[in-house]
Structure formats: C-alpha cells, structure tokens
Design a protein around this motif. Structure first.
Motif, PDB file in Angstrom:
ATOM      1  N   PRO A 203      17.085 -16.622   6.714  1.00  0.00           N
ATOM      2  CA  PRO A 203      17.956 -15.784   7.546  1.00  0.00           C
ATOM      3  C   PRO A 203      18.338 -14.457   6.904  1.00  0.00           C
ATOM      4  N   ALA A 204      18.109 -14.305   5.587  1.00  0.00           N
ATOM      5  CA  ALA A 204      18.417 -13.027   4.932  1.00  0.00           C
ATOM      6  C   ALA A 204      17.357 -12.680   3.888  1.00  0.00           C
ATOM      7  N   GLU A 205      16.126 -13.168   4.075  1.00  0.00           N
ATOM      8  CA  GLU A 205      15.062 -12.927   3.098  1.00  0.00           C
ATOM      9  C   GLU A 205      13.766 -12.566   3.819  1.00  0.00           C
ATOM     10  N   ILE A 206      13.089 -11.533   3.305  1.00  0.00           N
ATOM     11  CA  ILE A 206      11.812 -11.119   3.873  1.00  0.00           C
ATOM     12  C   ILE A 206      10.777 -10.958   2.759  1.00  0.00           C
ATOM     13  N   VAL A 207       9.512 -11.122   3.154  1.00  0.00           N
ATOM     14  CA  VAL A 207       8.389 -10.834   2.277  1.00  0.00           C
ATOM     15  C   VAL A 207       7.550  -9.760   2.958  1.00  0.00           C
ATOM     16  N   VAL A 208       7.369  -8.632   2.285  1.00  0.00           N
ATOM     17  CA  VAL A 208       6.601  -7.518   2.830  1.00  0.00           C
ATOM     18  C   VAL A 208       5.257  -7.475   2.110  1.00  0.00           C
ATOM     19  N   SER A 209       4.178  -7.737   2.851  1.00  0.00           N
ATOM     20  CA  SER A 209       2.839  -7.727   2.264  1.00  0.00           C
ATOM     21  C   SER A 209       2.279  -6.320   2.133  1.00  0.00           C
ATOM     22  N   ALA A 210       2.687  -5.419   3.029  1.00  0.00           N
ATOM     23  CA  ALA A 210       2.200  -4.042   2.977  1.00  0.00           C
ATOM     24  C   ALA A 210       3.140  -3.138   3.764  1.00  0.00           C
ATOM     25  N   TYR A 211       3.186  -1.894   3.336  1.00  0.00           N
ATOM     26  CA  TYR A 211       3.940  -0.858   4.043  1.00  0.00           C
ATOM     27  C   TYR A 211       2.950   0.128   4.650  1.00  0.00           C
ATOM     28  N   ALA A 212       3.269   0.627   5.833  1.00  0.00           N
ATOM     29  CA  ALA A 212       2.389   1.602   6.476  1.00  0.00           C
ATOM     30  C   ALA A 212       2.323   2.877   5.644  1.00  0.00           C
ATOM     31  N   THR A 213       1.116   3.407   5.526  1.00  0.00           N
ATOM     32  CA  THR A 213       0.911   4.658   4.798  1.00  0.00           C
ATOM     33  C   THR A 213       0.576   5.819   5.729  1.00  0.00           C
ATOM     34  N   ARG A 214       0.228   5.493   6.984  1.00  0.00           N
ATOM     35  CA  ARG A 214      -0.053   6.524   7.988  1.00  0.00           C
ATOM     36  C   ARG A 214       0.459   6.011   9.334  1.00  0.00           C
ATOM     37  N   LEU A 215       1.316   6.791   9.972  1.00  0.00           N
ATOM     38  CA  LEU A 215       1.899   6.395  11.245  1.00  0.00           C
ATOM     39  C   LEU A 215       1.705   7.521  12.264  1.00  0.00           C
ATOM     40  N   PRO A 216       0.587   7.534  12.991  1.00  0.00           N
ATOM     41  CA  PRO A 216       0.388   8.567  14.016  1.00  0.00           C
ATOM     42  C   PRO A 216       1.441   8.412  15.104  1.00  0.00           C
ATOM     43  N   THR A 217       2.186   9.490  15.376  1.00  0.00           N
ATOM     44  CA  THR A 217       3.390   9.393  16.195  1.00  0.00           C
ATOM     45  C   THR A 217       3.424  10.483  17.253  1.00  0.00           C
ATOM     46  N   GLY A 218       3.552  10.061  18.508  1.00  0.00           N
ATOM     47  CA  GLY A 218       3.719  10.993  19.612  1.00  0.00           C
ATOM     48  C   GLY A 218       5.184  11.119  19.984  1.00  0.00           C
ATOM     49  N   VAL A 219       5.557  12.251  20.552  1.00  0.00           N
ATOM     50  CA  VAL A 219       6.965  12.573  20.794  1.00  0.00           C
ATOM     51  C   VAL A 219       7.177  12.988  22.244  1.00  0.00           C
ATOM     52  N   PHE A 220       8.315  12.557  22.805  1.00  0.00           N
ATOM     53  CA  PHE A 220       8.790  13.055  24.096  1.00  0.00           C
ATOM     54  C   PHE A 220      10.130  13.737  23.894  1.00  0.00           C
TER      55      PHE A 220
END
Length: 360
Positions: free
Chosen positions: A143-160
């Motif tokens: 309930p208060a613990e996470i395991v992160v296997s990878a972080y995003a290094t590229r996030l293509p992002t569109g905007v409105f």
C-alpha cells in the motif's frame, strides 16, 4: 512548482514519489482519506529502483480534489483511460486560468476534461497535454511501496491548444524533462503505445491466460507470431499518422524490443528490464483487466474511429476489436472512445485542425 497527482494506481504513486524527490511540492489525491493510512504510517512512498531503496515523503496527501487542483500549477493524471469520464466531471468546477493538465497517456481523454468543464460552465483557460505512455514501468508491492523497473526517457507530447505548445512543454519539463514536442493532442493520442502492445498480447494469449493461475504476456507470451501482429498493428498506426499529416518520429514499437535501434520511450533494452522484473507475471481477467477495458475497448476503438474519419483502412485494429467484442460479449466499438462519442466525427480535417489549434 506546485503539482497535483490524481489517483491511486501504480503510476500515481510513482509520480507522487518521483516529483516529490525532484523537489516539486506535491498534492497527492485519492478519493478516500483512509487510503493514505499506510503511506502516512510509512512516512511516504518506499521506492525501489536502479538507485536503491528509499522512502520519499509526500508533502500533501489529501482526499479533497478541490484542494489538490486549486493548489496546483500542473495537474498530473497518470490513470487508466476508463477513469477519465467520471474524474473529468469531478474536476470540472475547480479548474482555473493558466493551469496545465498532463495525461500520460491520454487516449484523447483531454477532450472529456475540456467538455466536462464547459458543461459545468467553467470557462477557465486550462491547457492539456497527452503523451504516448506512462512515464514509469512500475508496480505497487504494497500500500505504500513501489518497484520501478524503468523510467521514460522520451515522452512525445501533444498539447491543446497547439498554439500554446512551446510554453506548456517548457513548464511540464520542470517535472518531466523527457517530454518532446509532438503536434497536438490528436497526434499525442496516436503515440499511445498501450493499444498497440496489449490487445494482441491478451487476445493471442487468451488460452494460457484463462488456463494458468498467472502468465507473463511480455515474457513467454511474446512470440514471433504475436510480434508479427503487433508490428502490423503498429504499421497501421504510423500509416494513419502520416495520412493525417503528422511527421516522424512515430516511435515504432519495434524499437521497444531491440537494444540497438532508435531509442524508444523507455530507452533501449526496456523490454528486458520489464521481463526480468517478474512484476508482469499476473492473472489477467479478459473481462475486466485494463488491457481490455482501457487499451482495447477505448484505445483500439479510438484508432478505428480515427481511421474511419480519415478514410484510412485499419483492418488489423478492427479485427482485434471484433475478437475482443466476441470475448467480452459486448460491442466494444459502440462503448469505446470514438470520435463519434466525443462529438468530433462531424468535423472535417480543416475544422479539426482549427479546433486543435485552439479555435471553436
């Protein structure tokens, strides 16, 4: 920067922890105050990743949606798409001028939030952004613990609206330096990797998923025949983007599976990190799991509807959606996230472009 993180899923806990650790002041919202009992007792979110294990305090854990939104400059919504409709209505009264809402990923969820605010009579000038994936390969281990296997290094992002893209991305980069400029939210939605990866994996692994107590669709479930279907589906997505005038890079999913191609959203060798973790060996209920309800019912229906609107055939996407409808016993296109249901199908391309740029 003051940031609100909305929701209690895997990605929400990862966002609250990472942004807090980076020095942002975070309001972390969940519907029930009792959901934070473990987090408060723990002193924050315990994170295990490539850097080791540590507990990250969260400045403000709150069950008040109004408090979280009204405090924030940036609102991060790393939730499955099937939560958007109810949450959009709940958020509608609280938006104020100048805020940015970031949906990683979005599946055109931005449209629901915009429409809900207008239906509420809230005319605040809020900017929305959608990217192609959750910024984390993450699983909660408690309930208060996470395991992160990878972080995003590229996030293509569109905007409105697209007319404010550069300003909006500059602000989001304070929280997520990996964001890259895409065109508009339609282009951003067509970067969504979930509807490409997951529908072939769950449909073509339906037998073992229903037979075994747990099955890893990303490990033994990713076989050459399934990869061939995924590649064909992704080719349809990229071809649709080109037909709509969106230019490369299209972030082909094939790069996710290689260590020597162009860097994909999670960097090279991300697939190996995912499978090595063992965190995706799970029981997937084909009626209820988010791979069916988010990535298939909403994500594939979105792709098919955009293809129909553009006059661009999407046979693999349409076939997988038909299979999923047979499995669930429902017409998933009729209940999906389509341009028809969003009220956008009547726009021609010029009108769609005008609206995405910030017109009426």
């Amino acid at each position: 920067m003051k940031v609100a993180v909305l929701g209690g899923g895997h990605g929400c806990y990862a966002a609250a922890a990472e942004l807090s650790e980076k020095g942002q002041e975070v309001w972390f919202w969940r519907r029930e105050a009792s959901a934070f009992e473990a987090l408060n007792a723990n002193g924050g979110v315990t994170v295990r990743d490539h850097a080791g294990t540590r507990t990250v305090p969260i400045a403000h854990a709150t069950a008040s949606l109004q408090e979280a939104i009204e405090a924030a400059e940036l609102v991060v919504i790393p939730l499955p798409a099937h939560t958007h409709e109810d949450l959009a209505a709940a958020c509608a009264p609280y938006w104020r001028d100048g805020q940015i809402a970031f949906l990683p990923p979005g599946t055109l969820g931005s449209v629901l939030f915009i429409q809900a605010a207008r239906a509420e009579g809230n005319t605040a000038k809020v900017r929305f952004a959608e990217t192609g994936t959750l910024p984390y390969l993450v699983r909660k281990h408690g309930p208060a613990e996470i395991v992160v296997s990878a972080y995003a290094t590229r996030l293509p992002t569109g905007v409105f609206p697209r007319s404010e893209r550069d300003e909006v991305l500059d602000i989001i980069r304070e929280a997520y330096p990996a964001v890259e400029a895409d065109a508009d939210i339609l282009s951003g939605a067509l970067m969504n990797a979930g509807p490409i990866i997951h529908p072939p994996l769950i449909m073509m692994n339906a037998g073992p998923l229903e037979h075994f107590e747990a099955w890893d669709i990303h490990n033994e479930g990713t076989q050459p025949a399934i990869r061939a279907v995924t590649t064909a589906l992704d080719a349809e997505r990229m071809s649709l983007r080109e037909a709509l005038g969106y230019s490369a890079p299209h972030f082909p999913l094939a790069d996710h599976y290689t260590s020597d191609g162009d860097e994909w959203m999670y960097g090279n060798a991300a697939h190996e990190k995912l499978t090595d973790s063992g965190d995706w060996r799970e029981k997937i209920d084909l009626q209820t799991h988010r791979y069916m309800r988010e990535d298939t019912q909403l994500g594939l229906s979105m792709l098919v509807s955009i293809g129909r609107w553009a006059g661009h055939p999407m046979p693999v996407a349409q076939g997988l959606l038909a299979l999923a409808s047979a499995i669930t016993g429902e017409d998933l296109y009729a209940s999906g996230r389509t341009l028809e249901r969003l009220g956008l199908a009547s726009l021609d391309r010029a009108s769609m472009t005008e609206w995405m740029n910030g017109g009426h």
